[in-house]
Design a protein around this motif. Structure first.
Motif, PDB file in Angstrom:
ATOM      1  N   GLY A   1      -2.498   2.762   7.753  1.00 49.92           N
ATOM      2  CA  GLY A   1      -2.560   1.877   8.903  1.00 49.92           C
ATOM      3  C   GLY A   1      -2.510   0.411   8.541  1.00 49.92           C
ATOM      4  O   GLY A   1      -2.959  -0.454   9.310  1.00 49.92           O
ATOM      5  N   ARG A   2      -1.953   0.084   7.386  1.00 54.93           N
ATOM      6  CA  ARG A   2      -1.918  -1.301   6.905  1.00 54.93           C
ATOM      7  C   ARG A   2      -0.499  -1.858   6.802  1.00 54.93           C
ATOM      8  O   ARG A   2      -0.280  -2.912   6.211  1.00 54.93           O
ATOM      9  CB  ARG A   2      -2.612  -1.393   5.540  1.00 54.93           C
ATOM     10  CG  ARG A   2      -4.078  -1.010   5.607  1.00 54.93           C
ATOM     11  CD  ARG A   2      -4.688  -0.858   4.232  1.00 54.93           C
ATOM     12  NE  ARG A   2      -6.095  -0.497   4.315  1.00 54.93           N
ATOM     13  CZ  ARG A   2      -6.828  -0.121   3.262  1.00 54.93           C
ATOM     14  NH1 ARG A   2      -6.278  -0.060   2.070  1.00 54.93           N
ATOM     15  NH2 ARG A   2      -8.090   0.203   3.408  1.00 54.93           N
TER      16      ARG A   2
ATOM     17  N   GLU B   1      -0.844  -5.071  -1.795  1.00 59.95           N
ATOM     18  CA  GLU B   1      -1.014  -5.754  -0.510  1.00 59.95           C
ATOM     19  C   GLU B   1      -1.665  -4.847   0.531  1.00 59.95           C
ATOM     20  O   GLU B   1      -2.393  -5.314   1.413  1.00 59.95           O
ATOM     21  CB  GLU B   1       0.345  -6.238   0.007  1.00 59.95           C
ATOM     22  CG  GLU B   1       0.973  -7.360  -0.799  1.00 59.95           C
ATOM     23  CD  GLU B   1       0.296  -8.696  -0.564  1.00 59.95           C
ATOM     24  OE1 GLU B   1      -0.321  -8.869   0.506  1.00 59.95           O
ATOM     25  OE2 GLU B   1       0.361  -9.560  -1.460  1.00 59.95           O
ATOM     26  N   ALA B   2      -1.403  -3.532   0.444  1.00 66.83           N
ATOM     27  CA  ALA B   2      -1.956  -2.596   1.430  1.00 66.83           C
ATOM     28  C   ALA B   2      -3.403  -2.213   1.125  1.00 66.83           C
ATOM     29  O   ALA B   2      -4.013  -1.440   1.869  1.00 66.83           O
ATOM     30  CB  ALA B   2      -1.098  -1.334   1.496  1.00 66.83           C
ATOM     31  N   GLY B   3      -3.960  -2.716   0.026  1.00 68.05           N
ATOM     32  CA  GLY B   3      -5.351  -2.431  -0.303  1.00 68.05           C
ATOM     33  C   GLY B   3      -5.575  -1.086  -0.954  1.00 68.05           C
ATOM     34  O   GLY B   3      -6.727  -0.664  -1.142  1.00 68.05           O
ATOM     35  N   ILE B   4      -4.495  -0.399  -1.326  1.00 64.45           N
ATOM     36  CA  ILE B   4      -4.636   0.928  -1.931  1.00 64.45           C
ATOM     37  C   ILE B   4      -5.258   0.815  -3.313  1.00 64.45           C
ATOM     38  O   ILE B   4      -6.062   1.664  -3.722  1.00 64.45           O
ATOM     39  CB  ILE B   4      -3.268   1.633  -1.969  1.00 64.45           C
ATOM     40  CG1 ILE B   4      -2.795   1.896  -0.530  1.00 64.45           C
ATOM     41  CG2 ILE B   4      -3.339   2.932  -2.753  1.00 64.45           C
ATOM     42  CD1 ILE B   4      -1.389   2.439  -0.427  1.00 64.45           C
ATOM     43  N   ALA B   5      -4.914  -0.240  -4.051  1.00 59.08           N
ATOM     44  CA  ALA B   5      -5.507  -0.449  -5.379  1.00 59.08           C
ATOM     45  C   ALA B   5      -7.005  -0.704  -5.267  1.00 59.08           C
ATOM     46  O   ALA B   5      -7.792  -0.268  -6.118  1.00 59.08           O
ATOM     47  CB  ALA B   5      -4.812  -1.613  -6.075  1.00 59.08           C
ATOM     48  N   GLU B   6      -7.432  -1.399  -4.206  1.00 63.45           N
ATOM     49  CA  GLU B   6      -8.857  -1.655  -3.999  1.00 63.45           C
ATOM     50  C   GLU B   6      -9.605  -0.347  -3.745  1.00 63.45           C
ATOM     51  O   GLU B   6     -10.723  -0.142  -4.250  1.00 63.45           O
ATOM     52  CB  GLU B   6      -9.042  -2.605  -2.822  1.00 63.45           C
ATOM     53  CG  GLU B   6     -10.482  -3.026  -2.594  1.00 63.45           C
ATOM     54  CD  GLU B   6     -10.616  -4.054  -1.497  1.00 63.45           C
ATOM     55  OE1 GLU B   6     -11.763  -4.397  -1.161  1.00 63.45           O
ATOM     56  OE2 GLU B   6      -9.581  -4.511  -0.983  1.00 63.45           O
TER      57      GLU B   6
ATOM     58  N   ILE C   1       5.252   4.891   2.636  1.00 58.14           N
ATOM     59  CA  ILE C   1       4.624   5.926   3.471  1.00 58.14           C
ATOM     60  C   ILE C   1       3.097   5.860   3.346  1.00 58.14           C
ATOM     61  O   ILE C   1       2.369   6.010   4.337  1.00 58.14           O
ATOM     62  CB  ILE C   1       5.151   7.320   3.063  1.00 58.14           C
ATOM     63  CG1 ILE C   1       6.637   7.435   3.411  1.00 58.14           C
ATOM     64  CG2 ILE C   1       4.355   8.423   3.750  1.00 58.14           C
ATOM     65  CD1 ILE C   1       7.295   8.695   2.881  1.00 58.14           C
ATOM     66  N   ALA C   2       2.604   5.595   2.123  1.00 59.77           N
ATOM     67  CA  ALA C   2       1.156   5.490   1.908  1.00 59.77           C
ATOM     68  C   ALA C   2       0.576   4.319   2.696  1.00 59.77           C
ATOM     69  O   ALA C   2      -0.497   4.424   3.301  1.00 59.77           O
ATOM     70  CB  ALA C   2       0.854   5.330   0.418  1.00 59.77           C
TER      71      ALA C   2
END
Length: 445
Positions: free
Chosen positions: A267-268, A76-81, A261-262
């Protein structure tokens, strides 16, 4: 009525309820409760309650919501993207590089989530459009995403192996380690297949142009930094666990905290993310808890009837089947059921019969239930992508770009299903593939 007929009637009633479209946990729990009341009288009403307390006393259960939450918040936080963008830069210059990078992405997502759903969603919405835009063959990349996403239920932290461990009463840590080598072996075979196909027919997987990959050093550095976050979370979480600093449950809490924390650092982390992640985590966790509860209740009644002993007597003594023939028959039945049921439904339905049977078979090595957990999980992976009702087939169709049809999806899965079947054969021929690592790792429970 004989105990064998009662057991057969229970099983037939359960299958009939499932055929009517009832929820799996409701059908199984109802049959278990009704059979207990009819067989043992009003006192049997305590059976479901006893199973609830047994479930809540299973400490490893706490890992389920932790790992599910960790995977969803990273997605959801876009980290995988961000991770896929980094892999795109790394592998784009090679023939078939984006497809290979997608397999790497799926392995990493698997190591962060433990479910195939997250890997499928990320692969279909992020990787597929990018590869289609660059001229990759639709059938090839559909198979890549489906096969790669199925690794989520084998590579730690596998939620399916947690479910199996709870029902089979086996250490989840050993099951996770048992899945590492077969999971990485399968991912390697996927990559070898992709590379060979791309070398034989470069039109299936063209390289990315230099213009797209050339970017300022500052952008490359920022991209690498963003992509490293999932690696850091995974190695920090598993490193503490492997070296004995944290237990299984503590490790899951470390992973969930690190993912939060990531998301904050990116900022997401906002109210929408918290709400979506919490709802998804609660939904999946509750589903698994109800399934485990139903399986424990059904197993208590089914085993109390002596059904397992009856089947063991039929297969081993009356039919004179070898233990390996019995295992092969069980695997084939899983594959057939997988055409119509999902992995958790299969396990819950046959666990009361298969797990005790595997325990008494003489296969010539120890830790047979740990080994069989890996076989079951790989078979579930085949079930996920096998027509007519493979779960990932329809999930893929709902998520994939409109250019990819259901026929493309059906055509794409056979090479990857064959590789999965080959992996099952290798684990059966060489049980050490699944048993070596758990036997040599000493971790906290």
């Amino acid at each position: 009525m004989s105990y064998e007929m009662i057991a057969l009637l229970m099983f037939a009633s359960m299958m009939l309820l499932l055929a009517t479209g009832q929820r799996v946990f409701a059908a199984i729990g109802f049959v278990a409760s009704a059979a207990a009341l009819l067989l043992y009288g009003p006192g049997a009403i305590e059976l479901p309650f006893n199973q609830v307390f047994k479930l809540f006393n299973w400490y490893a259960m706490l890992t389920l919501p932790m790992f599910i939450y960790m995977g969803y918040i990273l997605a959801e936080a876009g980290i995988a993207e961000d991770l896929y963008k980094m892999l795109h830069v790394w592998f784009g210059r090679f023939t078939g590089g984006l497809a290979v990078g997608t397999i790497f992405l799926m392995v990493i997502i698997s190591a962060m989530n433990g479910l195939s759903v997250a890997g499928m969603a990320i692969g279909a919405t992020i990787a597929l459009p990018e590869m289609i835009r660059r001229g990759y063959d639709k059938v090839l990349i559909s198979g890549v995403v489906q096969g790669g996403s199925s690794l989520g239920i084998l590579i730690p932290p596998s939620v399916v192996l947690v479910l199996y461990g709870m029902i089979a009463r086996q250490p989840v840590s050993k099951l996770w380690f048992a899945g590492v080598i077969p999971g990485l072996l399968m991912a390697t075979l996927f990559i070898i297949y992709i590379v060979i196909r791309a070398r034989l027919n470069p039109k299936l997987a063209p390289t990315v142009s230099d213009e797209e990959l050339n970017m300022p050093f500052r952008e490359k550095l920022a991209l690498a930094r963003a992509g490293i976050i999932p690696f850091a979370i995974f190695f920090f979480m598993t490193g503490l666990f492997v070296f004995g600093y944290t237990s299984l449950v503590e490790s899951s809490a470390v992973g969930a905290t690190a993912a939060t924390i990531a998301a904050i650092a990116k900022g997401r982390f906002d109210w929408k993310l918290i709400r979506n992640t919490s709802m998804q985590t609660l939904s999946v966790s509750c589903m698994f808890m109800w399934l485990i509860l139903a399986a424990l209740a059904f197993g208590a009644v089914f085993d109390g009837l002596g059904a397992v002993k009856a089947v063991e007597n039929l297969f081993i003594r009356q039919w004179d089947l070898s233990p390996w023939t019995v295992i092969i028959m069980m695997q084939l039945s899983f594959i057939v059921m997988g055409m119509f049921l999902d992995d958790t439904a299969m396990l819950v339905i046959v666990a009361p019969l298969y797990i005790p049977l595997v325990k008494v078979l003489d296969l010539g090595f120890d830790n047979q239930l740990i080994w069989y957990g890996v076989l079951y999980t790989i078979t579930c992976q085949i079930a996920y992508i096998t027509p007519p009702f493979g779960y990932n087939l329809f999930l893929m169709r709902s998520l994939a770009p409109k250019e990819i049809t259901l026929i493309d999806i059906y055509r794409s899965i056979w090479p990857f299903a064959t590789i999965m079947a080959l992996t099952i054969a290798l684990v059966m021929i060489f049980p050490e593939l699944a048993l070596w690592l758990p036997e040599h790792m000493n971790v906290k429970g």
